[in-house]
Design a protein around this motif. Structure first.
Motif, PDB file in Angstrom:
ATOM      1  N   LEU A 149       0.857  -1.176   0.000  1.00  0.00           N
ATOM      2  CA  LEU A 149       0.000   0.000   0.000  1.00  0.00           C
ATOM      3  C   LEU A 149       0.897   1.230   0.000  1.00  0.00           C
ATOM      4  CD1 LEU A 149      -2.543  -1.175   2.715  1.00  0.00           C
ATOM      5  CD2 LEU A 149      -3.104  -0.777   0.306  1.00  0.00           C
ATOM      6  N   THR A 150       0.512   2.247  -0.751  1.00  0.00           N
ATOM      7  CA  THR A 150       1.319   3.458  -0.849  1.00  0.00           C
ATOM      8  C   THR A 150       0.685   4.591  -0.056  1.00  0.00           C
ATOM      9  OG1 THR A 150       2.101   2.837  -3.059  1.00  0.00           O
ATOM     10  CG2 THR A 150       2.350   5.148  -2.417  1.00  0.00           C
ATOM     11  N   VAL A 151       1.446   5.151   0.883  1.00  0.00           N
ATOM     12  CA  VAL A 151       1.004   6.296   1.678  1.00  0.00           C
ATOM     13  C   VAL A 151       1.438   7.567   0.962  1.00  0.00           C
ATOM     14  CG1 VAL A 151       1.195   7.484   3.892  1.00  0.00           C
ATOM     15  CG2 VAL A 151       1.156   4.986   3.818  1.00  0.00           C
ATOM     16  N   THR A 152       0.474   8.397   0.578  1.00  0.00           N
ATOM     17  CA  THR A 152       0.778   9.602  -0.193  1.00  0.00           C
ATOM     18  C   THR A 152       0.706  10.890   0.621  1.00  0.00           C
ATOM     19  OG1 THR A 152      -1.541   9.788  -0.884  1.00  0.00           O
ATOM     20  CG2 THR A 152      -0.065   8.527  -2.307  1.00  0.00           C
ATOM     21  N   GLY A 153       0.205  10.820   1.848  1.00  0.00           N
ATOM     22  CA  GLY A 153       0.111  12.016   2.678  1.00  0.00           C
ATOM     23  C   GLY A 153      -0.112  11.650   4.135  1.00  0.00           C
ATOM     24  N   VAL A 154       0.408  12.487   5.049  1.00  0.00           N
ATOM     25  CA  VAL A 154       0.271  12.248   6.479  1.00  0.00           C
ATOM     26  C   VAL A 154      -0.020  13.569   7.179  1.00  0.00           C
ATOM     27  CG1 VAL A 154       1.369  11.319   8.555  1.00  0.00           C
ATOM     28  CG2 VAL A 154       2.011  10.407   6.313  1.00  0.00           C
ATOM     29  N   LYS A 155      -1.057  13.574   8.032  1.00  0.00           N
ATOM     30  CA  LYS A 155      -1.349  14.770   8.810  1.00  0.00           C
ATOM     31  C   LYS A 155      -1.995  14.387  10.133  1.00  0.00           C
ATOM     32  CE  LYS A 155      -5.891  15.702   6.706  1.00  0.00           C
ATOM     33  NZ  LYS A 155      -6.704  16.703   5.977  1.00  0.00           N
ATOM     34  N   LEU A 156      -1.947  15.309  11.071  1.00  0.00           N
ATOM     35  CA  LEU A 156      -2.507  15.063  12.403  1.00  0.00           C
ATOM     36  C   LEU A 156      -3.967  15.491  12.441  1.00  0.00           C
ATOM     37  CD1 LEU A 156      -1.813  14.117  15.295  1.00  0.00           C
ATOM     38  CD2 LEU A 156      -1.285  16.499  15.839  1.00  0.00           C
TER      39      LEU A 156
END
Length: 307
Positions: A149-156
């Motif tokens: 699986l590809t993670v394209t963005g991370v935020k809180l």
């Protein structure tokens, strides 16, 4: 049929693998659940019944119970999957194997603390888990090739989950996955440290009438349905769980049912067992009669320490 002594040896193997390291009774009846099927048992085993009352008496109104009531202890999944996950078998396998590939950088945050906010009122401030630590709990598998699986963005952000004090809103890291409209979320807080139990374990060796539970699976939305993982040996007919409800606690007593013909392989087995309560759990403690401690909820690397 195998002898009781032989079965005790097998149960000791189970115990070693699954353990590390005055309340007014409001519902005296006992409910025994076997392999997910509810079986009302009017006369539970004497050892199990006596031990359950001892555990309830020790915890109800104790300093340990007071400390528990002030802490944050998850009682449901700390990872929330995207809606309609997963879209295919490869994605499901990738998540199970923790094969998540990050495209880009994990964000840094100057925020050091986060708050648990309960629906019933009240809050608790705890150290915030960084994005890197949170990502490591859901990733870390072999990502040399597919499936992944590809993670394209991370935020809180935030998410809701069940806790020992009822539903709560907590900080959570949100991981956008390629091909999914909604993110995968991971709680950004670790649970509070467990208070020291006011009663010692029932003993070093499980018996036919009393054995340790594996872990908590979860509590249903109505608060009256509790699912736990119970363990047993391959030579048994499966696990059973009795329930004793008091004003301050719900004591779960696990045991093993029957035997099977033929040699026992000493293989450790585990089965989900669901029990129904007379009234919602609410803020009562869910306790393991054998260990004398709260039933552990351990999933995705999240567990509460014992003081």
């Amino acid at each position: 049929m195998r002898t009781r002594a032989a079965r005790t040896v097998d149960l000791l193997v189970v115990f070693a693998l699954f353990t590390a390291g005055t309340g007014a009774v409001t519902a005296c009846g006992s409910e025994k659940a076997r392999g997910g099927t509810q079986v009302r048992d009017a006369d539970p085993a004497p050892e199990s019944k006596a031990r359950a009352r001892q555990v309830a008496d020790a915890w109800d109104g104790s300093k340990a119970a007071e400390a528990w009531a002030k802490g944050y202890y998850p009682m449901s999944e700390v990872v929330q999957l995207p809606e309609n996950a997963f879209r295919n078998g490869d994605d499901k396998l990738a998540y199970a194997a923790r094969n998540l590939v990050l495209r880009g950088e994990l964000p840094a945050t100057s925020q050091k603390d986060g708050q648990v906010k309960w629906e019933s009122g009240g809050s608790l401030t705890l150290p915030l888990m960084g994005a890197r630590e949170a990502f490591a709990t859901v990733a870390g598998g072999s990502t040399d090739g597919p499936p992944h699986l590809t993670v394209t963005g991370v935020k809180l952000g935030e998410m809701s989950l069940a806790t020992s004090r009822g539903p709560a809103t907590v900080p959570a890291w949100s991981f956008t996955l390629e091909g999914y409209d909604t993110p995968l979320k991971r709680v950004a807080l670790s649970p509070s440290k467990l208070p020291k139990a006011p009663i010692k374990p029932a003993g070093e060796v499980p018996t036919d009438e009393l054995a340790p539970l594996g872990r908590m699976i979860g509590v249903a939305g109505d608060g009256r349905t509790v699912t736990v993982m119970a363990t047993h040996g391959a030579c048994d007919d499966g696990p059973a769980v009795d329930v004793l409800e008091t004003s301050g606690s719900v004591v779960l007593s696990a045991s093993v049912v029957g035997t099977k013909d033929g040699p026992c392989t000493s293989q450790l087995l585990a089965k989900e067992v669901t029990v129904k309560l007379d009234r919602p759990v609410g803020d009562r403690l869910l306790l393991d009669a054998f260990t004398g401690r709260p039933v552990p909820y351990e999933k995705n690397g999240l567990s509460a320490g014992q003081s």
